[in-house]
Enzyme design. Sequence first.
Site, PDB file in Angstrom:
ATOM      1  N   ASP A  79       0.774  -1.149   0.114  1.00 28.94           N
ATOM      2  CA  ASP A  79      -0.035   0.081  -0.069  1.00 28.94           C
ATOM      3  C   ASP A  79       0.940   1.304  -0.152  1.00 28.94           C
ATOM      4  O   ASP A  79       1.611   1.466   0.869  1.00 28.94           O
ATOM      5  CB  ASP A  79      -0.888   0.064   1.328  1.00 28.94           C
ATOM      6  CG  ASP A  79      -1.779   1.232   1.253  1.00 28.94           C
ATOM      7  OD1 ASP A  79      -2.314   1.452   0.195  1.00 28.94           O
ATOM      8  OD2 ASP A  79      -2.119   1.943   2.384  1.00 28.94           O
ATOM      9  N   ASP A 117      -3.048   5.989  -5.690  1.00 26.04           N
ATOM     10  CA  ASP A 117      -3.148   5.006  -4.474  1.00 26.04           C
ATOM     11  C   ASP A 117      -3.245   3.714  -4.862  1.00 26.04           C
ATOM     12  O   ASP A 117      -4.349   3.304  -5.280  1.00 26.04           O
ATOM     13  CB  ASP A 117      -4.438   5.673  -3.520  1.00 26.04           C
ATOM     14  CG  ASP A 117      -4.488   4.934  -2.411  1.00 26.04           C
ATOM     15  OD1 ASP A 117      -3.563   4.100  -2.125  1.00 26.04           O
ATOM     16  OD2 ASP A 117      -5.507   5.311  -1.474  1.00 26.04           O
TER      17      ASP A 117
END
Length: 597
Positions: free
Chosen positions: A111, A307
């Site tokens: 992430d 993202d």
Amino acid sequence: MARALVNLAVGTVVFFLLFLLSQSNPSTSPPRLLPPPHHGARPAMVLPLFPSSKNSSRTFLHSHRHLLRSDSHSSHPNARMRLYDDLLLNGYYTTRLWIGTPPQQFALIVDTGSTVTYVPCATCEQCGRHQDPKFQPDLSSTYQPVKCNLDCNCDSDRVQCIYERQYAEMSSSSGVLGEDIISFGNQSELVPQRAVFGCENEETGDLYSQHADGIMGLGRGDLSVVDQLVEKGVISDSFSLCYGGMDIGGGAMVLGGISAPSDMVFSYADPVRSPYYSIGLKEIHVAGKQLSLNPSVFDGKYGTVLDSGTTYAYLPEPAFLAFKEAILKELNGLKQIRGPDPNYSDICFSTASSDVSELSKTFPTVEMVFGHQQKLLLSPENYLFRHSKVHGAYCLGIFQNEKDPTTLLGGIIVRNTLVTYDREHSKIGFWKTNCSELWERLHITGALSPTPSSSGKGNSTESPTTTASDGSPHYDFPGKIQIGKIILDMSLSTNHSYLKPQINKLTEFIAKELDVNASQVHLLNFTSEGNSSLVRLAIVPSDSSTYIYKETARNIISRLAEHRVKLPDTFGNYQLVQWKVEPSTKHGGLLSYVIVT
């Protein structure tokens, strides 16, 4: 990690106050940027909504063939690592990290929005059941707790540094900070390194229930794996992610610099504007026609944020309305149908084919244009997702970001795209490729290939599965074979007579754990061996395909071989004795690999 998608309405003034605090205190996490809720958006990875307390996570460390070699302008090595799972099907992509001596394996969600890496600790009584056993510090000869000091939050006894992360949907992770050797797998040029990580003592919400073990933080922050390795001077300040395409999953990750291909498209990434990975989106084209939008529409609030943990893409209202209108105009001949969830107004279309490779014949291409007219071409799989209830139907995976002027680009936009986060030069690069077979396409050296068998049995080849010095196994296939079948021999510590009436349930559980259809798992043989049972299974392609992708086959084999398949206790313990891949008949031969235990 399963995360709820909720809209975070944080004013610009509040953001900059927090951002200034985060600059003066690197341990403070930035406010979370969240897309609006959507039923199909497999929960996105989210940054902490509430910044951790002061200093709670401060660091304690003062041409294509050669694409994935270390950057030619740098003497630093890199860590090449595989990605597993699928952003749409699983809600995340994971990689494998090994911690400690001897190494303990973990499946960690990658992430770019998280700044700390953490795994469940052996002492954790409030941790869920995950893919791998908890980390046991006492079994690692190289583990050291990070002792309480002025640069961190300390436990109640003021003995050890602690960390805490709280998330928007009220899940959380907290624990102690430790330091140990982390290893990156046997495809890595980078040797194992010492790093600080979180050892969880409590997790709540989706963090508790997710299958993956923990998080691998790739964001900007002192506890980020990237920042720690850069600070140690062992990699250049860059990393890359490559997500597999629709229905495939998997992919690749590289920590460190790479030699970018000549046709990689770059966008400036402002490292000062916000703590997120922001890029300079200027225009969007649909079917070669530019949307009539002022470029400033993509520069509102946090700008355009990339993202890796968000599933879909979210545009500001003016941009979304223009995009939707252009798509509908191009597809006015297609039948528009209701979405899979009646509670949402998804824009979906019925087509005559369910073959992903045929989508470009029906749906238009989309281009995202950055500064200096750098164009990223999006194929239909980069803005569509499959309708879960109607065969051959697809829905738009780009949504309106409610009233938030931020542009948020999630994983769907970069499927089958190598994305390089070149932090050293403040730019992010995009290169279209087949991410699920990146290693084979780029002919990476050091990959395990079967060697000819000395048995002389026809075209068969045989080779033991090997294990790297850090404990990470590797599975690979030679040449350009198309896999028509995977044959698996498994031993189960369950009596044959007991298991026999449960055999169909066993195949159903295995299919579910391997993320394949039950119709793809065939029982070939079932015999008794003392108090144990031997089962031979075949995994065949799905109805919509004529072969199994190599990355899919590798995921299936590695999950079983590394005991990441969780079966009910009634089936006892299992061992993958051996596996074989059978190519399409036109390629001939059977490739067999015996699992060495």
